[in-house]
Design an enzyme around this catalytic site. Structure first.
Site, PDB file in Angstrom:
ATOM      1  CG  HIS A   1      -2.025  -1.023   1.098  1.00  0.00           C
ATOM      2  ND1 HIS A   1      -3.315  -0.701   0.766  1.00  0.00           N
ATOM      3  CD2 HIS A   1      -1.991  -2.373   1.216  1.00  0.00           C
ATOM      4  CE1 HIS A   1      -4.044  -1.802   0.698  1.00  0.00           C
ATOM      5  NE2 HIS A   1      -3.266  -2.836   0.975  1.00  0.00           N
TER       6      HIS A   1
ATOM      7  CG  ASP B   1       0.253   9.164   0.517  1.00  0.00           C
ATOM      8  OD1 ASP B   1       0.210   7.963   0.833  1.00  0.00           O
ATOM      9  OD2 ASP B   1      -0.490  10.030   1.009  1.00  0.00           O
TER      10      ASP B   1
END
Ligand code: F6P
Length: 462
Positions: A158, A367
């Site tokens: 992720h 991110d």
């Protein structure tokens, strides 16, 4: 359809799930996948015990079965706070300056991954698809294979995968990736992270890599690596917007603005999110245009996260100081330019806050994806949509090119784009929104799980 066994560090109780920004995107996404496929979700309870027993706490909630184990304090210190969040997290977010390389952390990480394998194995039946999530559990696939598991094994990361020349600063980096290559399918959030991984495998391990198919062959075993950009649970989230709480939250915020435009940021309090750098950009905006303090109010919602780790305590102090400085210099008796809120809100409330905010400021330094950017767009009024300002270093930027893309390290760039967003005419806001909403609606979490699961099902089939 095959049953699904999901394994991740944390297991969220479906009813308690919060928003992407408050809780991380993983929880909501996996609940949806499990409801669709049936199966079980295994992970750590979040609780500490005196001595590890491996006893399972099995619960059924809202159509999803969860099984959790407690971990010892030493496990939590060395595996969760240690290797996962003081070694891998900073390194994978390109912060080698914050990365801690402690031998005990590595040992704790391996021990907990063994414990996960031991405890999860009895839950897995023949034919189940086993889908492991995130950087906490990279060696788990190898540990399961060592115990005789024959099922198809997938892994999804992720967070970003760092460039090879940063990744090699990790002691035993080869061991970690060799272990990862025991999975049959590895998913990344976007092409950038995938390419960094493939580059590493080719350059450092001498693996045979086929860029077109993502096949990585090492020691006679082939793993497929691909990009699967995660999305939000669009229909579920839009349903939240229909609630009384969403509407009253929107009104509550709108009423407090007294004519000013609201700009909002929602992030776990994490140094990767670029919150202090964001505040610097806002400071620069007010330095250049001091009178616009009458036009703009910035709300930063930042629930505390990983509070036992020093770097997280530091970021909190830095942020408090920066917000204090700007508010001290620019406030009046009836006007405060920055509202810094150190707590989380549920999805209904956040939907309302996003909708009341004409600018969404999502500026991580790095991110994996960032689902706040997608939730912000989803919550907008199509007739009067707000503007998304998005970091070019968020994984989401690849899909969201119609946002205002910024360099989060540059206060000037941030200030400049805040000005553009504030003054953007309705026609351009609508044009950008109409393109962005298609991605957010279509490339949603259900599509993400379907794509990953269908690729897993096809593994090994000619
Ligand atoms: O997105 C990465 C991630 O680690 C998720 O796995 C998790 O849900 C989220 O961040 C929150 O982190 P933590 O579980 O450490 O509170």
């Amino acid at each position: 359809m095959n049953r699904l066994v999901v394994i991740s560090n944390r297991v969220a109780v479906p009813k308690a799930r919060g928003a992407a920004g408050a809780q991380g995107g993983l929880a909501g996404a996996l609940n949806s996948a499990l409801k669709e496929n049936g199966g079980i979700w295994f992970g750590w309870s979040g609780q500490e015990c005196e001595e590890f027993t491996g006893n399972l706490n099995v619960q059924r909630n809202d159509g999803v079965t969860t099984a959790t184990i407690d971990l010892e304090k030493q496990d939590v210190d060395e595996y969760y706070n240690g290797y996962a969040n003081s070694t891998l997290w900073p390194l994978f977010h390109y912060r080698i300056d914050l990365t801690e390389y402690e031998r005990e952390f590595g040992k704790g990480y391996e021990r907990v991954n063994e414990r996960f394998a031991e405890s999860a194995l009895p839950l897995i039946e023949e034919g189940d698809l086993v889908w492991v999530h995130d950087y906490h559990l990279m060696p788990l696939g190898e540990n399961l294979r060592a115990r005789g598991l024959k099922n198809k094994l997938g892994f999804f990361l992720h967070i970003p995968w760092p460039p090879a020349n940063l990744f090699v600063s990790l002691p035993y980096h080869e061991r970690l990736v060799r272990s990862l290559l025991h999975y049959d399918l590895i998913g990344f959030q976007n092409d950038t992270w995938l390419e960094s991984f493939l580059h590493y495998c080719r350059k450092e391990l001498g693996a045979r890599v086929d860029d077109a198919s993502g096949a990585v062959t090492l020691d006679g075993h082939t793993t497929i690596a691909r990009a699967y950009p995660i999305g939000i649970d669009y229909d579920f989230f839009m349903g939240k917007g229909e609630t009384e709480l969403a509407k009253s939250s929107e009104k509550r915020l709108a009423d407090s603005l007294r004519g000013r435009t609201c700009m909002i940021g929602v992030d776990r309090l994490d140094y990767s999110k670029g919150i202090p750098e964001r505040i610097d950009g806002i400071g620069r905006f007010f330095d250049v245009d001091p009178e616009r303090v009458e036009d703009l109010v910035f709300i930063q919602i930042a629930p505390p996260s990983r509070e036992d780790i020093g770097s997280y305590q530091n970021i909190r102090e830095i942020l408090e100081q920066k917000c204090g400085q700007i508010n001290g210099a620019r406030s009046d008796v009836d006007l405060v330019p920055i509202r810094y809120v150190n707590k989380g809100y549920n999805q209904e409330e956040l939907f309302g806050f996003y909708r009341a905010s004409k600018i969404g400021l999502v500026t991580p330094l790095r991110d994996g994806m960032n689902l706040v950017a997608k939730e912000y767009v989803a919550a907008q009024d199509p007739e009067d949509p707000g503007v998304l300002i998005l970091s070019q270093f968020a994984g989401a930027a690849q899909q969201m090119q119609d946002a205002l893309l910024v360099n989060p390290h540059s206060p000037d760039d941030l200030a400049h784009n805040i000005r553009i967003a504030l003054d953007m005419p309705l026609a351009e806001r609508k044009e950008r929104y109409e393109k962005l909403i298609v991605t957010v609606r279509e490339e949603n979490v259900l599509r993400w799980t379907e794509n990953f699961i269908s690729d897993m099902e096809q593994l090994g089939q000619a």
